[in-house]
Design a protein around this motif. Structure first.
Motif, short mmCIF file in Angstrom:
data_model
loop_
_atom_site.label_atom_id
_atom_site.label_comp_id
_atom_site.label_asym_id
_atom_site.label_seq_id
_atom_site.Cartn_x
_atom_site.Cartn_y
_atom_site.Cartn_z
N ALA A 43 0.83 -1.20 0.00
CA ALA A 43 0.00 0.00 0.00
C ALA A 43 0.86 1.26 0.00
O ALA A 43 0.59 2.22 -0.73
N VAL A 44 1.93 1.22 0.82
CA VAL A 44 2.82 2.37 0.89
C VAL A 44 3.47 2.60 -0.47
O VAL A 44 3.65 3.75 -0.92
N ALA A 45 3.80 1.49 -1.15
CA ALA A 45 4.40 1.62 -2.48
C ALA A 45 3.45 2.35 -3.42
O ALA A 45 3.89 3.08 -4.32
N SER A 46 2.15 2.16 -3.22
CA SER A 46 1.19 2.82 -4.11
C SER A 46 1.22 4.34 -3.93
O SER A 46 0.95 5.08 -4.87
N PRO A 61 1.98 9.05 -9.00
CA PRO A 61 2.02 9.82 -10.25
C PRO A 61 2.08 8.95 -11.50
O PRO A 61 1.67 9.38 -12.57
N ALA A 62 2.60 7.74 -11.36
CA ALA A 62 2.77 6.89 -12.54
C ALA A 62 1.53 6.07 -12.86
O ALA A 62 1.47 5.39 -13.89
N ILE A 63 0.55 6.13 -11.96
CA ILE A 63 -0.63 5.29 -12.17
C ILE A 63 -1.67 6.04 -13.00
O ILE A 63 -1.94 7.22 -12.72
N ALA A 76 -6.45 5.08 -10.38
CA ALA A 76 -5.96 5.72 -9.16
C ALA A 76 -6.69 5.24 -7.91
O ALA A 76 -6.08 4.96 -6.88
N GLY A 77 -8.01 5.09 -8.03
CA GLY A 77 -8.79 4.70 -6.87
C GLY A 77 -8.54 3.26 -6.42
O GLY A 77 -8.80 2.89 -5.28
N TRP A 78 -8.05 2.46 -7.37
CA TRP A 78 -7.86 1.04 -7.06
C TRP A 78 -6.42 0.71 -6.71
O TRP A 78 -6.14 -0.41 -6.26
N LEU A 125 -5.19 -2.63 -4.46
CA LEU A 125 -4.60 -3.67 -5.30
C LEU A 125 -3.12 -3.88 -4.99
O LEU A 125 -2.65 -5.02 -4.94
N MET A 126 -2.41 -2.79 -4.74
CA MET A 126 -1.00 -2.93 -4.38
C MET A 126 -0.86 -3.62 -3.01
O MET A 126 0.06 -4.40 -2.79
#
Lengths: 332, 247
Positions: A90-93, A98-100, A105-107, A111-112
């Motif tokens: 989650a933290v990685a998300s 910016p790259a997503i 974005a909402g998912w 998902l991460m």
């Protein structure tokens, strides 16, 4: 349905309507006319209550299964390291934000987080696949190795999460990460319910498949294997069951600790104390605990709402201390 | 329905613990496995129970290789009683006995009742295991095995840590199982118990079978001298012999 399941099912049936009415703005039981009240109920409080029930049920069932598997009343689903791995995902998300693509974005966060939980489960399965517990004469090597592998994963994920916080791309992301890690159900919607509910229910079903094998462990690993226990099958069920329940919970609500540790203790005196008799009532009791705690944090007169994860830790840590004292006195 | 070890070699922790052992055990008998500490008695019992995979050789039951038998089928045939197992949860006696039905995945009310009756546990059925005496606990643990109605009962030092009366009582229960046609294999430390209660004795030293046969032959003074390095002789008559050491 055993007695404990019945008791906690009734309690849950009482808590759900109270939870729907409770909040900064209390809703009177008679105030169900058209307008904002129905909107608040249908779009804010009901999904939040359902999510509390789902997450609590998953954590409760996972706690009962973990205590049965490790034959230890102080065990917690966190020992498998799946929650920290999900949190790392989650933290990685936050980093990858910016790259997503905007449509995702909402998912991205849930998902991460699920991907992190899945990675944790894969690491554990890889280690489990490499234990030669049968040839060594028991699942002992496997069980101890598994716990240590879980601790290793938790430490690694914790360190990487701390690194991500330290190197946060901007103060806003830092604040988001820290707040999110503390676990909460604020502003959750039906989308989070749609993510967490099927995974949690599947996880609880998998844990229920492991129930009788957990009973066999009551007399130790060799006796359990002599009663037909297949250590690797049990381990696989535990990894998948705990992974789904805990991973789904972290994905939508952040880290909520101590539920899996506390709940089986509330349930055990009402059952025959075998792990198989604890899983369903622990799911119901976990649902009650998280729902009650979430309702309480909503009505506390604080400037900002107390995070659910913090509230449960404030309850859980002293409870853990009390358990340790009970154990020292030989009452556990 | 014999239990046959053929050229059985077992390793634990990378170390050989049983080497090239062959023996055919018969149902309806009590077979005692004896030997000095570290001789491989418990490992042999695990191997015979199918819980320790052979590195070479085989254990067969009724012609089936235990290693290829499904764990549940093996569990239904062979009941294993570990030495003084730690009971993780403070369950009631009856609940613990009922665990014996796990290999069958049924309630097995009649079998549980029969085991409870056979070991005189009716008065203790609701008592938590933490409140049982050593002797009561040993009976409950044996009842758990009996509730599974296994063809073979393999017990690791079931009489250890029991007082004399409790030892004789439990030995009588094991004899009754053998008389009913079940095969009974027990690891024993006390050679007098093996001499007086077993039908057959296997003597191990350093993982090797050094004697096997009826107790009088397998536990003859020269075997005791070879196995334990102790000069000893037997006094008394059949069924009530005592071992005395020294010339």
């Amino acid at each position: 349905m055993n007695r404990a399941s019945l008791i906690f099912a009734v309690l849950l049936a009482l808590l759900v309507p109270v939870s729907l009415l409770a909040g900064r703005v209390w809703i009177a039981p008679t105030d169900f006319g058209p307008g904002n009240t129905l909107l608040i109920l249908a779009e804010l409080r009901l999904p939040r209550a359902v999510l509390a029930v789902v997450i609590g049920a998953g954590l409760g069932a996972a706690g009962a299964a973990m205590q049965g598997y490790l034959r230890n009343p102080l065990a917690d689903p966190g020992l498998f390291g799946i929650a920290p791995m999900a949190a790392l995902g989650a933290v990685a998300s936050f980093w990858l934000g910016p790259a997503i693509p905007p449509a995702w974005a909402g998912w991205s966060l849930p998902l991460m987080a699920l991907a992190g939980a899945g990675l944790g489960m894969a690491c554990l399965a890889l280690i489990a696949g490499r234990t030669s517990s049968d040839a060594a004469g028991g699942a002992g090597g496997g069980m101890a190795l598994f716990t240590l592998a879980g601790l290793m994963l938790a430490s690694l994920a914790g360190a990487l999460t701390a690194l991500a916080i330290t190197l946060a791309p901007n103060p806003f992301a830092l604040s988001e990460i820290v707040l999110w890690l503390n676990g909460a159900l604020t502003d959750r919607s039906w989308r989070e319910v749609a993510i967490a509910a099927p995974l949690t229910l599947a996880g609880i079903a998998v844990l229920m498949l492991a129930a009788r094998s957990l009973d066999a462990l009551t007399l130790g690993e060799e006796a359990a294997r002599s009663m037909g226990l297949e250590p690797r099958r049990l381990l696989a069920l535990l990894v998948v069951g705990v992974g789904l329940t805990v991973g789904a919970g972290v994905a939508v609500a952040g880290i909520i600790g101590f539920v899996g540790l506390i709940v089986p203790h509330l349930v055990r005196p009402l059952t025959n104390r075998l792990p198989s008799s604890l899983i369903v009532p622990s799911a119901l009791a976990g649902a009650c605990l998280v729902l009650a705690a979430d309702s309480i944090v909503r009505v506390l007169p604080l400037v900002t709402e107390l995070r659910l994860g913090i509230a449960l830790s404030l309850i859980g840590a002293p409870f853990f201390g009390w358990l340790l004292l009970q154990m020292r006195r030989g009452r556990l | 329905m014999s239990l046959v070890a053929d050229n059985l070699t077992l390793r634990r922790g990378g170390r050989p613990v049983v080497a090239g052992l062959s023996a055919a055990l018969n149902p309806g008998e009590i077979t005692a496995i004896v030997g000095p500490n570290g001789a491989g008695k418990s490992s042999l019992l695990l191997g015979l129970a199918g819980l320790l995979a052979p590195t070479s050789g085989s254990v067969t039951w009724d012609g089936h290789d235990l290693a290829s038998l499904h764990p549940r089928a093996r569990a239904q045939a062979i009941g294993y009683l570990p030495q003084a197992p730690d009971v993780a949860w403070d369950v009631a006696t009856e609940t613990l006995v009922a665990l014996g039905r796990l290999p069958w995945r049924d309630r097995g009310t009649a079998a549980i009742e029969s085991a409870v009756t056979a070991l005189d546990l009716a008065a203790l059925r609701h008592r938590p295991v933490s409140q049982l005496s050593g002797g009561e606990r040993a009976r409950v643990l044996l009842a758990r095995v009996l509730a599974g109605e296994p063809r073979w009962i393999l017990a690791d030092e079931p009489l250890a840590a029991l007082d004399l009366g409790q030892q004789l009582s439990l030995a009588a229960h094991l004899k009754a199982c053998a008389a009913a046609g079940q095969g009974v294999v027990v690891v024993l430390h006390d050679l007098a118990l093996a001499m007086n209660h077993a039908d057959r004795v296997l003597v191990l030293k350093d993982g090797v079978l050094i004697a096997a046969g009826p107790p009088v032959a397998a536990l003859a003074p020269p075997v005791i001298a070879q196995g334990w390095g102790v000069q000893a002789r037997w006094l008394g008559e059949a069924g009530a012999r005592a071992l005395v050491t020294g010339g």
